[in-house]
Design a protein around this motif. Structure first.
Motif, PDB file in Angstrom:
ATOM      1  N   ASN A   1       0.874  -1.179   0.119  1.00  0.00           N
ATOM      2  CA  ASN A   1      -0.068  -0.008  -0.043  1.00  0.00           C
ATOM      3  C   ASN A   1       0.723   1.144  -0.004  1.00  0.00           C
ATOM      4  OD1 ASN A   1      -2.180  -1.416  -0.017  1.00  0.00           O
ATOM      5  ND2 ASN A   1      -2.411  -1.437   2.279  1.00  0.00           N
ATOM      6  N   ASN A   2       2.171   1.418   0.184  1.00  0.00           N
ATOM      7  CA  ASN A   2       3.061   2.481   0.183  1.00  0.00           C
ATOM      8  C   ASN A   2       3.695   2.588  -1.153  1.00  0.00           C
ATOM      9  OD1 ASN A   2       4.865   0.421   0.439  1.00  0.00           O
ATOM     10  ND2 ASN A   2       5.691   1.421   2.040  1.00  0.00           N
ATOM     11  N   TRP A   3       3.441   2.197  -2.199  1.00  0.00           N
ATOM     12  CA  TRP A   3       4.218   2.114  -3.508  1.00  0.00           C
ATOM     13  C   TRP A   3       4.020   3.573  -4.117  1.00  0.00           C
ATOM     14  CZ3 TRP A   3       1.692   3.904  -7.978  1.00  0.00           C
ATOM     15  CH2 TRP A   3       0.399   3.498  -7.802  1.00  0.00           C
ATOM     16  N   TYR A   4       2.849   4.329  -3.578  1.00  0.00           N
ATOM     17  CA  TYR A   4       2.710   5.630  -4.449  1.00  0.00           C
ATOM     18  C   TYR A   4       3.498   6.690  -3.484  1.00  0.00           C
ATOM     19  CZ  TYR A   4      -0.536   6.253  -0.138  1.00  0.00           C
ATOM     20  OH  TYR A   4      -1.005   6.591   0.641  1.00  0.00           O
ATOM     21  N   LEU A   5       3.899   6.377  -2.353  1.00  0.00           N
ATOM     22  CA  LEU A   5       4.705   7.369  -1.643  1.00  0.00           C
ATOM     23  C   LEU A   5       6.030   7.351  -2.217  1.00  0.00           C
ATOM     24  CD1 LEU A   5       3.365   6.682   2.000  1.00  0.00           C
ATOM     25  CD2 LEU A   5       2.805   8.563   0.682  1.00  0.00           C
ATOM     26  N   TRP A   6       6.640   6.224  -2.399  1.00  0.00           N
ATOM     27  CA  TRP A   6       7.882   6.009  -3.141  1.00  0.00           C
ATOM     28  C   TRP A   6       7.960   6.713  -4.498  1.00  0.00           C
ATOM     29  CZ3 TRP A   6      12.399   5.015  -0.634  1.00  0.00           C
ATOM     30  CH2 TRP A   6      12.048   4.153   0.535  1.00  0.00           C
ATOM     31  N   GLY A   7       6.738   6.707  -5.243  1.00  0.00           N
ATOM     32  CA  GLY A   7       6.726   6.979  -6.437  1.00  0.00           C
ATOM     33  C   GLY A   7       6.697   8.812  -6.418  1.00  0.00           C
ATOM     34  N   ILE A   8       6.002   9.341  -5.589  1.00  0.00           N
ATOM     35  CA  ILE A   8       5.877  10.732  -5.250  1.00  0.00           C
ATOM     36  C   ILE A   8       7.463  11.030  -4.939  1.00  0.00           C
ATOM     37  CG2 ILE A   8       5.022  12.681  -3.806  1.00  0.00           C
ATOM     38  CD1 ILE A   8       2.413  11.021  -3.840  1.00  0.00           C
ATOM     39  N   GLY A   9       8.121  10.738  -3.918  1.00  0.00           N
ATOM     40  CA  GLY A   9       9.376  10.894  -3.537  1.00  0.00           C
ATOM     41  C   GLY A   9      10.253  11.074  -4.835  1.00  0.00           C
ATOM     42  N   ALA A  10      10.380   9.946  -5.618  1.00  0.00           N
ATOM     43  CA  ALA A  10      11.124   9.581  -6.734  1.00  0.00           C
ATOM     44  C   ALA A  10      10.777  10.907  -7.838  1.00  0.00           C
ATOM     45  CB  ALA A  10      11.081   8.364  -7.496  1.00  0.00           C
ATOM     46  N   LEU A  11       9.497  11.049  -7.905  1.00  0.00           N
ATOM     47  CA  LEU A  11       9.231  12.289  -8.893  1.00  0.00           C
ATOM     48  C   LEU A  11       9.788  13.525  -8.538  1.00  0.00           C
ATOM     49  CD1 LEU A  11       7.639  13.313 -11.277  1.00  0.00           C
ATOM     50  CD2 LEU A  11       5.627  13.513  -9.926  1.00  0.00           C
ATOM     51  N   ASN A  12       9.884  13.896  -7.091  1.00  0.00           N
ATOM     52  CA  ASN A  12      10.232  15.011  -6.469  1.00  0.00           C
ATOM     53  C   ASN A  12      11.822  14.920  -6.636  1.00  0.00           C
ATOM     54  OD1 ASN A  12       7.976  16.189  -5.443  1.00  0.00           O
ATOM     55  ND2 ASN A  12       8.218  15.132  -3.426  1.00  0.00           N
ATOM     56  N   VAL A  13      12.636  13.974  -6.410  1.00  0.00           N
ATOM     57  CA  VAL A  13      14.032  13.942  -6.906  1.00  0.00           C
ATOM     58  C   VAL A  13      14.509  14.284  -8.239  1.00  0.00           C
ATOM     59  CG1 VAL A  13      16.021  12.465  -6.925  1.00  0.00           C
ATOM     60  CG2 VAL A  13      14.342  12.456  -4.839  1.00  0.00           C
ATOM     61  N   ILE A  14      13.585  13.718  -9.116  1.00  0.00           N
ATOM     62  CA  ILE A  14      13.872  14.021 -10.466  1.00  0.00           C
ATOM     63  C   ILE A  14      13.525  15.567 -10.806  1.00  0.00           C
ATOM     64  CG2 ILE A  14      12.997  13.486 -12.791  1.00  0.00           C
ATOM     65  CD1 ILE A  14      12.331  10.887 -11.818  1.00  0.00           C
ATOM     66  N   LEU A  15      12.526  16.079 -10.327  1.00  0.00           N
ATOM     67  CA  LEU A  15      12.345  17.408 -10.547  1.00  0.00           C
ATOM     68  C   LEU A  15      13.341  18.283  -9.904  1.00  0.00           C
ATOM     69  CD1 LEU A  15       8.410  17.711  -9.939  1.00  0.00           C
ATOM     70  CD2 LEU A  15       9.677  17.792 -12.316  1.00  0.00           C
ATOM     71  N   VAL A  16      13.713  18.147  -8.718  1.00  0.00           N
ATOM     72  CA  VAL A  16      15.026  18.907  -8.278  1.00  0.00           C
ATOM     73  C   VAL A  16      16.247  18.571  -8.923  1.00  0.00           C
ATOM     74  CG1 VAL A  16      16.740  18.839  -6.514  1.00  0.00           C
ATOM     75  CG2 VAL A  16      14.180  18.621  -5.844  1.00  0.00           C
ATOM     76  N   ILE A  17      16.474  17.486  -9.562  1.00  0.00           N
ATOM     77  CA  ILE A  17      17.640  17.362 -10.562  1.00  0.00           C
ATOM     78  C   ILE A  17      17.412  18.240 -11.862  1.00  0.00           C
ATOM     79  CG2 ILE A  17      18.880  15.663 -11.921  1.00  0.00           C
ATOM     80  CD1 ILE A  17      18.489  13.404  -9.890  1.00  0.00           C
ATOM     81  N   ILE A  18      16.224  18.210 -12.423  1.00  0.00           N
ATOM     82  CA  ILE A  18      16.313  18.907 -13.402  1.00  0.00           C
ATOM     83  C   ILE A  18      16.248  20.534 -13.325  1.00  0.00           C
ATOM     84  CG2 ILE A  18      14.157  19.796 -15.357  1.00  0.00           C
ATOM     85  CD1 ILE A  18      13.196  16.716 -14.889  1.00  0.00           C
ATOM     86  N   ILE A  19      15.478  21.070 -12.231  1.00  0.00           N
ATOM     87  CA  ILE A  19      15.682  22.253 -11.951  1.00  0.00           C
ATOM     88  C   ILE A  19      17.085  22.657 -11.462  1.00  0.00           C
ATOM     89  CG2 ILE A  19      15.185  24.145 -10.205  1.00  0.00           C
ATOM     90  CD1 ILE A  19      12.337  22.728  -9.991  1.00  0.00           C
TER      91      ILE A  19
END
Length: 167
Positions: free
Chosen positions: A149-167
């Motif tokens: 049930n916690n896979w979506y939290l890891w997905g949101i965290g990974a998306l945030n890391v990718i956005l920080v790297i792109i910025i």
């Protein structure tokens, strides 16, 4: 009917017969079992079942609890208390934990048995539907941390890391 037998000659007939009662005249205790599923039924996880045992007999009795018929789909079954002493009318809630095998799926059944001495005084069949263990496991690299049930939290965290790297 308690009357004296009279023959056709109107002669009363009485007969005294000796009577002897022997043997193991024991009272078999009466008991009821109810079972309620307290956890999700998922392959590879422990199955938790609340079991209530009620002594419906007229005297204090000692009961031994046993689970049978689970060996095809689970490795063990343990009661929180395996031996109960119950007064007449008394009930006790006992937790049954069954270790479900990882490769099990579908309808499974087992029996909860209550014994008094060496005699089975109650047998409650129980049926459960086991769901296949699932979830996103990121190709097994994470050791199933990203699953359930916690896979979506890891997905949101990974998306945030990718956005920080792109910025």
């Amino acid at each position: 009917n308690g009357d004296i037998y009279e023959s056709s000659d109107d002669i009363d007939s009485k007969e005294n017969l000796p009577l002897s009662v022997s043997g193991g005249c024991t009272v078999i205790p009466k008991v009821t079992i109810t079972a309620t599923l307290d956890s999700d039924a998922i392959a590879g996880k422990d199955l938790i079942i609340s079991t209530t045992i009620v002594n419906t007999g007229n005297e204090t009795s000692t009961f031994t609890l046993s689970a049978t018929g689970y060996s095809d789909w689970a490795s063990s079954a343990e009661f929180s208390e395996g031996l109960l002493i119950l007064n007449a009318g008394e009930s006790k809630k006992v937790i049954l934990t069954i270790a479900v095998d990882k490769d099990v799926e579908g309808d499974q059944s087992f029996n909860i048995e209550v014994l008094s001495g060496s005699e089975v005084v109650a047998n409650q069949p129980v049926s459960v539907t086991i769901e296949k263990a699932g979830g996103f496991s990121f190709l097994g690299i994470t050791g199933n941390v990203i699953s359930g049930n916690n896979w979506y939290l890891w997905g949101i965290g990974a998306l945030n890391v990718i956005l920080v790297i792109i910025i």
